[in-house]
Write an enzyme that holds these catalytic residues in place. Structure first.
Site, PDB file in Angstrom:
ATOM      1  N   LYS A 120      -9.223   8.235   2.452  1.00  0.00           N
ATOM      2  CA  LYS A 120      -9.770   6.869   2.349  1.00  0.00           C
ATOM      3  C   LYS A 120     -11.134   6.859   2.714  1.00  0.00           C
ATOM      4  O   LYS A 120     -11.828   5.868   2.501  1.00  0.00           O
ATOM      5  CB  LYS A 120      -8.759   5.884   2.957  1.00  0.00           C
ATOM      6  CG  LYS A 120      -7.347   5.664   2.065  1.00  0.00           C
ATOM      7  CD  LYS A 120      -6.766   4.740   2.736  1.00  0.00           C
ATOM      8  CE  LYS A 120      -5.404   4.508   1.985  1.00  0.00           C
ATOM      9  NZ  LYS A 120      -4.513   5.406   2.475  1.00  0.00           N
ATOM     10  N   GLU A 138       0.372   6.121  13.083  1.00  0.00           N
ATOM     11  CA  GLU A 138       0.604   7.166  12.186  1.00  0.00           C
ATOM     12  C   GLU A 138       0.667   8.541  12.816  1.00  0.00           C
ATOM     13  O   GLU A 138       1.358   9.437  12.754  1.00  0.00           O
ATOM     14  CB  GLU A 138      -0.259   7.255  10.859  1.00  0.00           C
ATOM     15  CG  GLU A 138      -0.156   8.466  10.044  1.00  0.00           C
ATOM     16  CD  GLU A 138      -1.101   8.443   8.725  1.00  0.00           C
ATOM     17  OE1 GLU A 138      -2.169   7.806   8.989  1.00  0.00           O
ATOM     18  OE2 GLU A 138      -0.644   9.070   7.694  1.00  0.00           O
ATOM     19  N   PHE A 142       2.080  -3.264   4.149  1.00  0.00           N
ATOM     20  CA  PHE A 142       2.446  -4.370   4.539  1.00  0.00           C
ATOM     21  C   PHE A 142       3.911  -4.634   4.026  1.00  0.00           C
ATOM     22  O   PHE A 142       4.336  -4.605   3.039  1.00  0.00           O
ATOM     23  CB  PHE A 142       1.411  -5.544   4.127  1.00  0.00           C
ATOM     24  CG  PHE A 142       0.095  -5.745   4.659  1.00  0.00           C
ATOM     25  CD1 PHE A 142      -0.167  -4.868   5.984  1.00  0.00           C
ATOM     26  CD2 PHE A 142      -0.961  -6.447   3.996  1.00  0.00           C
ATOM     27  CE1 PHE A 142      -1.301  -4.906   6.393  1.00  0.00           C
ATOM     28  CE2 PHE A 142      -2.195  -6.276   4.842  1.00  0.00           C
ATOM     29  CZ  PHE A 142      -2.464  -5.554   5.831  1.00  0.00           C
ATOM     30  N   HIS A 146      -2.195   8.316   5.584  1.00  0.00           N
ATOM     31  CA  HIS A 146      -2.528   7.139   5.184  1.00  0.00           C
ATOM     32  C   HIS A 146      -3.941   6.577   5.749  1.00  0.00           C
ATOM     33  O   HIS A 146      -4.708   6.036   4.958  1.00  0.00           O
ATOM     34  CB  HIS A 146      -1.547   6.311   5.550  1.00  0.00           C
ATOM     35  CG  HIS A 146      -1.452   4.744   4.856  1.00  0.00           C
ATOM     36  ND1 HIS A 146      -1.402   4.518   3.718  1.00  0.00           N
ATOM     37  CD2 HIS A 146      -1.833   3.504   5.574  1.00  0.00           C
ATOM     38  CE1 HIS A 146      -1.535   3.169   3.383  1.00  0.00           C
ATOM     39  NE2 HIS A 146      -1.715   2.545   4.465  1.00  0.00           N
ATOM     40  N   HIS A 152      -9.683   2.032   0.249  1.00  0.00           N
ATOM     41  CA  HIS A 152      -8.102   1.977   0.160  1.00  0.00           C
ATOM     42  C   HIS A 152      -7.949   1.400  -1.375  1.00  0.00           C
ATOM     43  O   HIS A 152      -8.198   0.256  -1.382  1.00  0.00           O
ATOM     44  CB  HIS A 152      -7.737   1.017   1.190  1.00  0.00           C
ATOM     45  CG  HIS A 152      -6.523   0.896   1.637  1.00  0.00           C
ATOM     46  ND1 HIS A 152      -5.238   1.429   0.501  1.00  0.00           N
ATOM     47  CD2 HIS A 152      -5.668   0.349   2.385  1.00  0.00           C
ATOM     48  CE1 HIS A 152      -4.255   1.409   0.910  1.00  0.00           C
ATOM     49  NE2 HIS A 152      -4.379   0.616   2.069  1.00  0.00           N
ATOM     50  N   CYS A 168       0.919  -1.253   0.039  1.00  0.00           N
ATOM     51  CA  CYS A 168      -0.053  -0.107   0.035  1.00  0.00           C
ATOM     52  C   CYS A 168       0.935   1.215   0.150  1.00  0.00           C
ATOM     53  O   CYS A 168       0.363   2.265  -0.076  1.00  0.00           O
ATOM     54  CB  CYS A 168      -0.948   0.076   1.137  1.00  0.00           C
ATOM     55  SG  CYS A 168      -2.061  -1.579   1.084  1.00  0.00           S
TER      56      CYS A 168
END
Lengths: 81, 411
Positions: free
Chosen positions: B334, B313, B399, B302, B339, B162
């Site tokens: 998002k 974050e 990830f 994010h 996403h 991502c």
């Protein structure tokens, strides 16, 4: 059993589906590579679709001999016999 | 001083708009792109998640049938977004040997791969399409964009889950700064709304299961957040050496002032709870941009809406920006788009560029009860950004422990 005329029409439909070329541009004396600008990957897709449509088997080693549309029509016609 | 790099073209196809103007207008309004998936396979496989954020304009409405046939949907989205960005840049002539591509994806041609597997099982090897390999390869989007533009200075495919879309801008910036290219088409594309990835993301408990209220499911920073919403689409940005853009009298949206990529080396999927990798990425990106924390007025976070992801974050932003963090307008887009995985960074970069250029921050929806552990100033209604010199950040984490940050500055 399809006539050569019917095979040509069916082949033209398959070529149109794969490449967007107008069906009427797919004529017996046209070369797949030089006239219709069909690359080897598209050619294999056309071959496999033709196999399904006409109920024939076109061996991989035969594909390189199918230079023109007429070659393909003749081969398919013979394979159906 | 390194070469200055600017952004001159934008393109997108997203769940809240099929091009940049419609996406941007919706992002300021605050709309949800999430809907119930109208496909037989949802019932067929009894998927635990029955909704996603799908693109609003089908690729078939933009590309010709024959063109689309040879492309996986991820590549279709990349080509659609990059063509819009290219038109938008107004570039008429360019040395193609100095034009590069950095187009990311998280997963690649997953529809093609799995369709081919189904064909193999059902009909045998003869029926597996000859175009399968070039359609499924992860570099497919970058290669197709390179072919479409005639870009010959390399076609790169950053793959960092991502974080991929943001890493594409990092790669692009480096290509121009190092003198290997003058113009780079950067972007990210993803088309993974397919039953297998949905099942797999659901298996790791990453997806919201708010099946009866899809439009409320993506809710970053809200106490009721329970997972992300799968999205799809692409974003594209033309980045250009400033002297190249000035020489052709280009409209310049913003400066791509700095980037950074770091790795957590902590856990394969869980974010470092201290946000150390993200903090290093933020600090390094600001340093790269010669920017101070106090310069930052806006962050496109994010913020995926997972219970475990949103807080680290915040921790990282606090560590990197210090007490100034409370004065920064944070947008979690998002909440609207879902996403987009490997495309998310690119789409969010487009929004952040426009935020700088138009001095408006996009809206975060579904924030009803803000998590008290994340006391950010979240933009929930249209908000103007200040005049004068401003800096904005866009963050992406993936990830694998990938952290990517870009820094944008007004010009």
């Amino acid at each position: 059993m399809a006539s050569n005329e019917e095979i040509l029409t069916g082949l033209a439909e398959i070529v149109n589906e794969e490449t967007g070329l107008a069906p009427e541009s797919v004529e017996m004396d046209k070369s797949f590579t030089d006239d219709l600008d069909i690359d080897s990957i598209s050619m294999m897709t056309i071959v496999v679709n033709a196999e399904e449509k006409f109920g024939v088997r076109i061996p991989d080693e035969e594909v390189k001999n199918l230079k023109t549309v007429g070659d393909a029509v003749t081969f398919i016609s013979g394979a159906q016999a | 001083m390194p070469r200055k790099v600017v952004i001159t073209g934008l393109g997108a196809t997203t769940p809240i708009g099929g091009d940049v103007p419609s996406m941007w207008a919706n992002s300021l309004k605050g709309v949800s792109g999430a809907r119930t998936i109208e496909a037989d396979w949802v019932q067929e496989f009894e998927l635990p998640v029955t909704f996603a954020a799908q693109i609003t304009t089908p690729a078939s409405e933009v590309l010709s049938r024959v063109e689309a046939k040879r492309m996986d949907p991820s590549t279709q989205f990349a080509v659609i977004a990059s063509r819009e960005a290219w038109r938008d840049s107004g570039i008429e002539e360019v040395d193609k040997d100095r034009l590069a591509v950095a187009f990311a994806t998280g997963i690649g041609g997953v529809w093609t791969l799995l369709d081919a597997w189904d064909t193999l099982r059902e009909k045998g090897p003869r029926r597996v399409l000859p175009m399968t390999v070039p359609m499924l390869m992860p570099n497919g989007p970058a290669a197709a964009v390179s072919l479409d533009l005639g870009a010959r200075a390399g076609a790169h495919t950053p793959v960092s889950a991502c974080a991929s879309g943001t890493e594409a801008l990092h790669v692009g910036l480096e290509l121009i700064r190092s003198g290997k290219a003058d113009v780079v088409m950067c972007g990210g594309a993803e088309a993974a709304i397919h039953p297998m990835p949905i099942a797999a993301f659901a298996a790791m408990q990453a997806l919201s299961r708010r099946n009866d209220e899809p439009e409320l499911a993506s809710r970053p920073y809200d106490t009721g957040r329970n997972g992300f919403v799968m999205g799809e689409g692409a974003g594209a940005l033309v980045i250009e050496a400033e002297e190249h853009a000035l020489a052709r009298g280009a409209r310049i949206y913003a400066e791509l002032a700095g980037t950074s990529v770091t790795a957590d080396a902590y856990h394969i999927t869980a974010p470092d709870p201290e946000g150390l990798g993200a903090t290093r990425a933020l600090k390094a990106a600001l340093f790269d941009a010669r920017a101070q924390p106090e310069d930052v007025v806006h962050v496109n976070a994010h913020a995926t809406s997972t219970p475990v992801g949103d807080k680290p974050e915040y921790t990282a932003l606090k560590a990197a920006l210090g007490s100034h963090v409370q004065d920064v307008a944070v947008s979690a887009t998002k909440s609207q788009t879902g996403h987009l995985l490997g495309a998310s960074g690119a789409v969010e970069a487009v929004m952040t560029v426009l935020a700088i250029h138009e001095r408006k921050a996009p809206v975060t929806i579904n924030l009803d009860n803000q998590d008290p552990e994340i006391p950010l100033d979240v933009v929930t209604a249209p908000r103007d950004l200040p005049q004068g010199d401003i800096v904005a950040l866009s963050n992406s984490f993936g990830f694998g422990g990938h952290n990517a940050v870009i820094v944008l500055r007004n010009v």
